[in-house]
Design an enzyme around this catalytic site. Structure first.
Site: not given
Ligand code: CMC
Length: 385
Positions: A264, A321
């Site tokens: 998140h 989720d």
């Molecule tokens: N599984 C594996 N690695 C992850 C995950 C995950 N679910 N989430 C983040 N990471 C890693 C990502 O690969 C990255 O690694 P690196 O620095 O080595 O490249 C690092 O953590 C930072 O990730 P980011 O995507 O750049 O960070 P963010 O702040 O943009 O992430 C997020 C937020 C929600 C987009 C992300 O955690 C994600 O894609 N999660 C999976 C999708 C998900 O479950 N979304 C629902 C969010 S909560 C409810 C809602 O908003 O609807």
């Protein structure tokens, strides 16, 4: 943040505050969530969706008379115009339910005589109608998708009960009702998340509230946001047997895949909503079907592995989720309705944010750092390579 041409660019607007608000506090360090100051745990234990919608829209818990008032307004708005039912019927089987929802919700403006009245009073009345009708649309999408026909709402029922009634054509069980109450409350609001921001960007142009909510639905669809609930359950389906869980997750991580339902932008600890849903899932096990038991075991094993590997070290924990899917399955909700139900609930938060933001509206218009060429010589098409 990166530095470009002397300007600071915040990729994904990370760390940028876009407004001041009294609607919702997300404490990403302590893992706490408050709607108008009330902890989410207390609301999910004691409240129902109409009361939470009132709290979000009006900023305070209603007294008995006020609660009866919003219940009545929402019940009266439930029935869908024939044109909206036709849109749903026409698109059913051809489009994703979120696409049907986006189109049907947008079409509601055609049936609202107050659509162009931008007074706060009219926007509040429209908000109540929207919050009521988006749920009716979602239930009808589910109903028609399963080959049924429109079920007219029952005004004597509460919001969640009527939702399940319009979806299934019969009164829900206690268990189904309890699950929907929890899910509707937990998903109702979450500060300036992507879909709420999308709603606010559209609304900040002084477009009407139907346009703003349609933008919110569009933004919610993606798997990085609301679509993660469906993606997480589809992953559990793909894992198939609990004994495959660890190898599947390890393989996905090794392939640099994200595990949906984890991570998140704000929570760097356990998402309090995930904690509530997980506890609910664990508690319903004794009476759960084999399918729900299987998903639960997969979910718990995946959670353990992810938390061991990425929890403390990377701040990646289950989000709202992850455990939602198995709980919805226990309520008999088909997977393609998970994200539309999220939207039905979140419509309360979207409307509350618009009502608040319009009190002191300012057009959203951020900047880009331009890093392309400049002053190129125009070459006629016949002279281009
Ligand atoms: N599984 C594996 N690695 C992850 C995950 C995950 N679910 N989430 C983040 N990471 C890693 C990502 O690969 C990255 O690694 P690196 O620095 O080595 O490249 C690092 O953590 C930072 O990730 P980011 O995507 O750049 O960070 P963010 O702040 O943009 O992430 C997020 C937020 C929600 C987009 C992300 O955690 C994600 O894609 N999660 C999976 C999708 C998900 O479950 N979304 C629902 C969010 S909560 C409810 C809602 O908003 O609807």
């Amino acid at each position: 943040m990166t530095e470009a041409a002397g300007q600071r660019v915040s990729s994904g607007l990370e760390g940028v505050y876009i407004a001041e608000s009294t609607i919702c506090k997300v404490d990403g360090q302590q893992g706490r969530l408050y709607y108008r100051g009330y902890p989410i745990d207390a609301l999910s234990k004691n409240s129902d969706f109409e009361e939470v919608a009132y709290l979000l829209l009006y900023g305070k818990l209603p007294n008995r008379q006020e609660l009866d008032g919003i219940r009545k307004q929402m019940a009266e708005a439930r029935d869908l115009p024939r044109g909206v039912i036709s849109i749903i019927t026409e698109m059913s089987g051809k489009a994703d339910p979120m696409d049907i929802l986006r189109t049907a919700a947008s079409s509601l403006s055609a049936y609202d005589p107050e659509v162009s009245d931008q007074s706060p009073e009219a926007n509040l009345r429209k908000s109540i109608r929207i919050i009521s009708r988006v749920s009716s649309i979602v239930a009808t999408i589910g109903r028609i998708n399963e080959g049924g026909s429109y079920v007219a709402p029952d005004k004597s029922m509460g919001h969640e009960e009527n939702f399940l009634y319009m979806l299934n054509g019969k009164k829900p069980t206690e268990r189904q009702l309890e699950i929907m109450k929890d899910m509707f409350i937990i998903h109702a609001e979450h500060s300036s998340n992507a879909s709420t921001f999308g709603t606010m960007v559209a609304g900040s142009t002084l477009a009407d509230i139907y346009s703003a909510i349609t933008a919110g639905i569009s933004v919610l669809k993606g798997p990085l946001h609301g679509g993660a609930d469906e993606a997480a359950l589809r992953m559990m389906k793909e894992i198939g047997s609990p004994n495959n869980t660890e190898s599947y997750i390890e393989g996905a991580l090794a392939g640099k895949k994200k595990i949906m339902g984890f991570g998140h932008r704000v929570y760097k600890t356990y998402d309090p909503r995930a904690r509530i849903i997980k506890e609910y899932l664990v508690n319903l096990q004794p009476d759960a079907s084999d399918e729900v038991k299987r998903y639960t075991e997969i979910a718990l094993r995946a959670e353990k592995l992810m938390v061991d590997k990425l929890g403390q070290s990377h701040g990646i924990w289950p989000n709202v989720d992850f455990f939602a899917g198995p709980v919805y399955v226990a309520a008999g909700i088909p997977v393609e309705l998970f994200t539309p139900i999220f939207a039905a609930s979140r419509s309360a938060g979207w409307c509350a944010h618009m009502l608040e933001y319009w009190k002191n509206n300012k057009l959203f218009r951020p900047l880009e750092v331009y890093s392309g060429d400049i002053d190129l010589e125009y070459v006629p098409i016949e002279n281009r390579k």
